[in-house]
Design a protein around this motif. Structure first.
Motif, short mmCIF file in Angstrom:
data_model
loop_
_atom_site.label_atom_id
_atom_site.label_comp_id
_atom_site.label_asym_id
_atom_site.label_seq_id
_atom_site.Cartn_x
_atom_site.Cartn_y
_atom_site.Cartn_z
N ASP A 1 -1.24 -15.07 3.19
CA ASP A 1 -0.55 -16.25 3.70
C ASP A 1 0.80 -16.50 3.03
O ASP A 1 1.43 -17.53 3.26
CB ASP A 1 -1.43 -17.49 3.56
N GLY A 2 1.22 -15.54 2.21
CA GLY A 2 2.47 -15.70 1.49
C GLY A 2 2.27 -16.12 0.05
O GLY A 2 3.20 -16.08 -0.76
N THR A 3 1.04 -16.52 -0.27
CA THR A 3 0.72 -16.94 -1.63
C THR A 3 -0.51 -16.22 -2.18
O THR A 3 -0.52 -15.75 -3.31
CB THR A 3 0.46 -18.46 -1.68
N LEU A 4 -1.57 -16.12 -1.34
CA LEU A 4 -2.83 -15.54 -1.79
C LEU A 4 -3.39 -14.60 -0.73
O LEU A 4 -3.17 -14.78 0.47
CB LEU A 4 -3.86 -16.64 -2.08
N TRP A 5 -4.14 -13.59 -1.20
CA TRP A 5 -4.95 -12.76 -0.32
C TRP A 5 -6.31 -13.43 -0.14
O TRP A 5 -6.89 -13.95 -1.10
CB TRP A 5 -5.18 -11.38 -0.93
N GLU A 6 -6.82 -13.40 1.07
CA GLU A 6 -8.14 -13.97 1.37
C GLU A 6 -8.96 -12.93 2.12
O GLU A 6 -8.57 -12.47 3.20
CB GLU A 6 -8.00 -15.23 2.22
N LYS A 7 -10.10 -12.56 1.54
CA LYS A 7 -10.99 -11.59 2.18
C LYS A 7 -11.86 -12.30 3.20
O LYS A 7 -12.47 -13.33 2.91
CB LYS A 7 -11.85 -10.90 1.13
N GLN A 8 -11.93 -11.73 4.41
CA GLN A 8 -12.71 -12.34 5.48
C GLN A 8 -14.14 -11.83 5.45
O GLN A 8 -14.39 -10.63 5.37
CB GLN A 8 -12.07 -12.01 6.83
N GLU A 9 -15.07 -12.75 5.53
CA GLU A 9 -16.49 -12.39 5.60
C GLU A 9 -16.94 -12.50 7.06
O GLU A 9 -16.70 -13.52 7.71
CB GLU A 9 -17.31 -13.33 4.71
N PHE A 10 -17.57 -11.46 7.55
CA PHE A 10 -18.05 -11.50 8.94
C PHE A 10 -19.29 -10.64 9.06
O PHE A 10 -19.52 -9.69 8.29
CB PHE A 10 -16.96 -11.02 9.91
N GLY B 1 0.79 -1.23 0.00
CA GLY B 1 0.00 0.00 0.00
C GLY B 1 0.82 1.27 0.00
O GLY B 1 2.00 1.29 -0.31
N GLY B 2 0.14 2.37 0.34
CA GLY B 2 0.81 3.66 0.42
C GLY B 2 0.62 4.52 -0.82
O GLY B 2 -0.34 4.35 -1.59
N TYR B 3 1.58 5.40 -1.03
CA TYR B 3 1.49 6.41 -2.10
C TYR B 3 2.83 6.49 -2.82
O TYR B 3 3.88 6.57 -2.18
CB TYR B 3 1.13 7.76 -1.50
N SER B 4 2.77 6.48 -4.14
CA SER B 4 3.96 6.64 -4.98
C SER B 4 3.54 7.32 -6.27
O SER B 4 3.34 6.69 -7.30
CB SER B 4 4.60 5.27 -5.27
N GLY B 5 3.36 8.65 -6.19
CA GLY B 5 2.83 9.38 -7.33
C GLY B 5 1.35 9.17 -7.52
O GLY B 5 0.73 9.71 -8.44
N GLY B 6 0.75 8.39 -6.70
CA GLY B 6 -0.66 8.01 -6.73
C GLY B 6 -0.82 6.84 -5.78
O GLY B 6 0.15 6.33 -5.21
N SER C 1 -6.25 -12.18 -8.35
CA SER C 1 -7.60 -11.97 -7.81
C SER C 1 -7.90 -13.09 -6.81
O SER C 1 -7.63 -14.27 -7.10
CB SER C 1 -8.62 -11.98 -8.93
N PRO C 2 -8.40 -12.74 -5.63
CA PRO C 2 -8.76 -11.39 -5.16
C PRO C 2 -7.54 -10.63 -4.65
O PRO C 2 -6.50 -11.22 -4.36
CB PRO C 2 -9.73 -11.70 -4.01
N TRP C 3 -7.72 -9.30 -4.54
CA TRP C 3 -6.65 -8.40 -4.11
C TRP C 3 -7.27 -7.21 -3.39
O TRP C 3 -8.31 -6.71 -3.83
CB TRP C 3 -5.87 -7.92 -5.33
#
Length: 255
Positions: free
Chosen positions: A225-234, A164-169, A189-191
Motif C-alpha cells: 500500500d506504499g507503507t506496508l506489505w500485507e499477506k492475504q489469507e484465503f 524482486g529479481g536477480y542481482s548476483g543472487g 516484517s512481514p515481507w
C-alpha cells in the motif's frame, strides 16, 4: 527473366495508399508461378520481450527480446489489432540485463521502459513518445546487473514500484521512483519471502500493488500500500505452484 509489375490503389476508409508488387510469369509459365513480395519485415521469433498496452491508441508496444544470439533484439514493434508493425526510431535504448520491463504511467499517459544497462549496470528509465525513445533518468545506486524484476505504476501515489529479481543472487529489494528520484524501501516484517519468478500488477480498485509468488510450496498473494506489505489469507483452491507467470488487473470486474 520474370517481369515485375507494380500497382497502386487507394483505400478510402483508413486513408491509406497500398502498394502491391508481384512478379509476372514469363511466356510459357502458369500464373501459379507468381510470387508475392513482403513489403514489411516480419516480427522475428524471440522471448523475454517487454510489452505494454496503449489504450488511447488501441495498440500494444513491444521492445527487444532474446532471439537466441549474442546480439539479441533492440527493435520496437507495435500491434494494431491485426498485425505487427515495425517502428524505426531515432534513438534505441541501451542493451539491458534481461531486456528491461515496461510500465504504463497513467497519470502522464506515457509508457516507461526500465532496465539495468548491460555495459555498466546504470539503471535507466526510457520514455516512449509515440514515435521515439527518450532517456529521462539514470542512476548508478540501484542493484548491479539487476534483472528479472517486476514493476508496476501506482497511479494513486504516482510512483513506479520495482521489486524482486536477480542481482548476483536472489533480490528481495523494493525500490520506488517518483518525481524526486529513486528511493529504497527498508525491509520490515512481514515481507515477501521470494523475489524470483514473481508477478505484480496494480489493483486500482484497492489502490494497492498486488504481488503473486511461490512460498514454501504454495502460491501466495501480497499487497503493497506504499507503507506496508500485507499477506492475504484465503481458502483453497489455490493455483498450482509456478514461477515466471504474468498477472493483470481487470478493471471491468475489479479483480
Amino acid at each position: 527473366m520474370k517481369r515485375r509489375k507494380t500497382s497502386f490503389f487507394f483505400n478510402p476508409l483508413p486513408w491509406l495508399v497500398l502498394v502491391v508488387i508481384f512478379h509476372m510469369p514469363p511466356p510459357g509459365h502458369a500464373a501459379s508461378d507468381m510470387e508475392w513480395i513482403r513489403l514489411t519485415r516480419p516480427l522475428t521469433p524471440r522471448s523475454n520481450s517487454s510489452i505494454c498496452a496503449i489504450p488511447a491508441a488501441g495498440t500494444i508496444l513491444l521492445f527487444g527480446g532474446d532471439n537466441g544470439t549474442e546480439s539479441n533484439c533492440s527493435d520496437t514493434w507495435e500491434w494494431d489489432g491485426t498485425r505487427w508493425n515495425p517502428i524505426d526510431t531515432d534513438h534505441v535504448p541501451d542493451a539491458m540485463w534481461g531486456h528491461g520491463t515496461m510500465v504504463r504511467d497513467d497519470t502522464l499517459d506515457r509508457v516507461l521502459l526500465l532496465g539495468c544497462r548491460f555495459a555498466d549496470s546504470m539503471f535507466q528509465i526510457w520514455e516512449w513518445t509515440g514515435t521515439d525513445w527518450t532517456l529521462i533518468d539514470e542512476d548508478a545506486g540501484l542493484p548491479a546487473e539487476w534483472y528479472l524484476f517486476d514493476a508496476v505504476y501506482d497511479s494513486a501515489r504516482q510512483t513506479v514500484c520495482v521489486f524482486g529479481g536477480y542481482s548476483g543472487g536472489e533480490c528481495r529489494e523494493l525500490w520506488e521512483w517518483h518525481a524526486g528520484g529513486w528511493s529504497r524501501v527498508s525491509e520490515t516484517s512481514p515481507w515477501p519471502a521470494d523475489g524470483l519468478g514473481i508477478a505484480m500488477a496494480y489493483h486500482s480498485g484497492l489502490q494497492k500493488t498486488m504481488l503473486v509468488c511461490e512460498d514454501q510450496g504454495r502460491m501466495e498473494v501480497w499487497y503493497w500500500d506504499g507503507t506496508l506489505w500485507e499477506k492475504q489469507e484465503f481458502e483453497p483452491p489455490r493455483p498450482p505452484v509456478r514461477n515466471w507467470m504474468e498477472i493483470a488487473y481487470d478493471p471491468d470486474r475489479d479483480r
